[in-house]
Motif scaffolding. Structure first.
Motif, PDB file in Angstrom:
ATOM      1  N   TRP A 166       0.829  -1.209   0.000  1.00 50.46           N
ATOM      2  CA  TRP A 166       0.000   0.000   0.000  1.00 50.46           C
ATOM      3  C   TRP A 166       0.859   1.253   0.000  1.00 50.46           C
ATOM      4  N   VAL A 213      -2.196  -2.347   6.995  1.00 47.00           N
ATOM      5  CA  VAL A 213      -0.919  -1.985   6.366  1.00 47.00           C
ATOM      6  C   VAL A 213       0.191  -1.984   7.414  1.00 47.00           C
ATOM      7  N   ASP A 234      -1.226   0.718  10.239  1.00 49.70           N
ATOM      8  CA  ASP A 234      -2.271   1.594   9.697  1.00 49.70           C
ATOM      9  C   ASP A 234      -3.336   0.682   9.134  1.00 49.70           C
TER      10      ASP A 234
HETATM   11  N1  SER Z   1      -3.949   3.102   4.326  1.00 50.49           N
HETATM   12  C1  SER Z   1      -4.680   1.892   4.063  1.00 50.49           C
HETATM   13  C2  SER Z   1      -5.803   2.074   3.085  1.00 50.49           C
HETATM   14  O1  SER Z   1      -6.172   3.173   2.813  1.00 50.49           O
HETATM   15  C3  SER Z   1      -5.214   1.308   5.357  1.00 50.49           C
HETATM   16  O2  SER Z   1      -5.776   2.298   6.146  1.00 50.49           O
HETATM   17  O3  SER Z   1      -6.329   1.119   2.587  1.00 50.49           O
END
Ligand code: SER
Length: 527
Positions: A166, A213, A234
């Motif tokens: 990501w 993530v 995250d």
């Molecule tokens: N940053 C990742 C997403 O937007 C998880 O929050 O998918």
């Protein structure tokens, strides 16, 4: 559970795991030149993730308003045509800034979905990063091993860089990720084809609901990855999708997040949702875009002709166009749905009721002005149709269709619809060729490449312009910017009398400096 209860349950669960509940950041971003809108829950934490700021708590959780309509994450054209993409959506998130990592993130995600929400784990699939030779990264076997405690191997799927690494944008924090997908098909369908085969295959009933993530890198402007100062968790869960799962629906639009708005659209337009695909798409577009527009205006972004304002204007026009073409709305219509939206979401997002009058007025004016443009376009198109028929042709010129689009915001499908009513076609290839030419013109004009900042000294800029018009200063950092054939440098100084552009004021400009290809970035200098 209602949507509001599900949102609360998520935040409470992570609060019980030591997280601080924080409010959503605004959806419109004013201080990050790499983004116009919040496109992920992590945006507001970017500086913490990069190690530039200390968090007030190492564990945080929230429900973040996001908009994915530009840049790396753009779902606009899908919206309405399927049942699970949105322009604006809420992302439930939990963060660890240099605290827990994969072990807890994975274990708690499973606990929340299976133990708290009672989702059947047999219907869940998880993906792990398979590694990438070009990036020099290994498979995420650590995440796979943790998932292996909860799922059989057939439910743990390797994913490529596109799906399982990501990145916020072209530069910035990034890392491998694990997605959780749910298979909501019927038992017969599940018996015929295993869900694992449909993960990430655009099946509307086998969709991603949560992305965990494992942020470990910062992507630099030259494409290289540098390790982050601390490892970060995250996670982002699509709230509307989760509600759909919990309410056992096959479309996000059938949940209580959207149904009150869709019912109101039906009531005002006289159409019934579920009767005809064409009107259903239009109703979904209107329901989705209403939220994006209302929340953007509440966050201070008015529709305009440039940048973020133009994106909002385009979303509003897309909604007006669908309402005009498929729901027969010839007068301003969206703003009449606003009270329903405020009633449904005003509790969780008090900025909506607080700004309701302004939002309604701006929407109504924008709608009316676009409807006037549409009717001008229609008269022009009638002239074009007449000429085409006179010339004995059955095809409207692509270049003329493009002029209507470009100058009057008159989209091709609307031109086609009106032409088909007169038994005419539109030269689509000619239209596309013009569109391509215009895109190239825009790209050439806008292409900007920035190098990474070269830091010479730490520190912040002191503004000395209240007392002085000139000042001696040192350069704190600089970077090279290339735009078309022009190369210039942005400098951040330790003190400056230059006034930054803020609150609508026009900043100072050092013209002679610019002519020497040395340009001072005023926003930066006064930060
Ligand atoms: N940053 C990742 C997403 O937007 C998880 O929050 O998918």
């Amino acid at each position: 559970m209602t949507a509001n209860e599900i949102r609360e349950a998520y935040k409470k669960f992570f609060e019980s795991k030591g997280h601080l509940i924080v409010p959503s950041a605004p959806m419109v971003i004013k201080d990050d030149p790499t983004l116009m809108f919040t496109n992920a829950g992590m945006n507001q934490f970017k500086d913490i993730i990069l190690g530039n700021t200390e968090p007030k708590c190492r564990r945080q959780t929230d429900s973040q308003k996001c908009l994915r309509v530009s840049g790396k994450h753009n779902d606009l054209e899908e919206v309405g045509h399927d049942t699970y993409h949105h322009t604006m959506f809420e992302m439930l998130g939990n963060w660890s800034f240099g605290d827990y990592f994969k072990e807890e993130a994975i274990t708690w995600a499973y606990e929340f979905l299976v133990d708290v929400l009672k989702i059947n784990p047999e219907h869940l699939y998880v993906t792990v990063f398979e590694g990438s030779k070009e990036e020099g990264l290994e498979r995420d076997s650590e995440a796979a091993a943790i998932w292996g405690r909860f799922f059989p191997e057939s439910h743990i799927i390797n994913g490529n860089k596109h799906d399982n690494f990501w990145e916020m944008g072209d530069t910035g924090p990034c890392g491998p990720c694990s997605e959780i997908h749910i298979d909501s098909r019927t038992p017969e369908e599940r018996a015929a084809v295993p869900g694992a085969e449909l993960v990430n295959k655009d099946n509307p009933q086998v969709i991603e609901i949560w992305n965990l993530v494992f942020m470990q890198y910062n992507r630099k402007a030259d494409g290289s990855l540098e390790p982050l100062p601390h490892k970060v968790i995250d996670t982002g869960m699509g709230f509307e999708r989760l509600v759909r799962v919990m309410q056992d629906k096959h479309s996000n639009y059938d949940t209580d997040v959207f149904q009150p708005i869709i019912k109101k659209i039906g009531e005002l337009s006289g159409y019934t949702y579920g009767e005809k695909e064409e009107t259903d798409v239009a109703m979904r577009v209107v329901a989705d875009h209403l939220r994006a527009i209302a929340f953007s205006i509440a966050d201070g972004q008015l529709p305009s002709n440039a940048k973020a304002g133009y994106v909002i204007r385009r979303i509003l026009r897309r909604a007006v166009r669908y309402a005009y073409t498929f729901l027969g709305q010839r007068e301003a219509f969206l703003y009449r749905l606003l009270p329903t939206l405020v009633e449904e979401m005003g509790g969780a997002y008090p900025e909506l009721p607080a700004q309701q009058t302004l939002i309604g007025r701006v929407m109504k004016e924008e709608e009316e002005s676009f409807l006037r443009t549409l009717s001008t376009g229609i008269s022009l198109l009638e002239g074009v149709i007449e000429q085409t028929v006179k010339a004995g042709s059955d095809t409207v010129d692509g270049e003329k269709a493009f002029t209507l689009f470009d100058t009057y915001g008159f989209p091709l499908d609307l031109t086609q619809l009106i032409c088909s009513e007169k038994g005419l076609k539109v030269d689509e290839a000619g239209f596309n060729a013009e569109m391509q030419k215009q895109k190239e013109r825009a790209r050439n004009a806008a292409a900007v490449e920035t190098d990474d900042w070269v830091v010479l000294a730490e520190g912040e800029t002191q503004f000395v312009g209240w007392d002085a018009l000139e000042a001696e200063s040192r350069i704190l950092r600089y970077r090279r910017v290339q735009q078309k054939k022009l190369t210039y440098y942005e400098l951040v100084l330790d003190s400056t009398p230059f006034y930054a552009e803020m609150g609508g004021q026009v900043g100072d400009l050092r013209r002679e400096a610019r002519e020497q290809s040395a340009h001072t970035s005023h926003q930066e200098t006064a930060r």
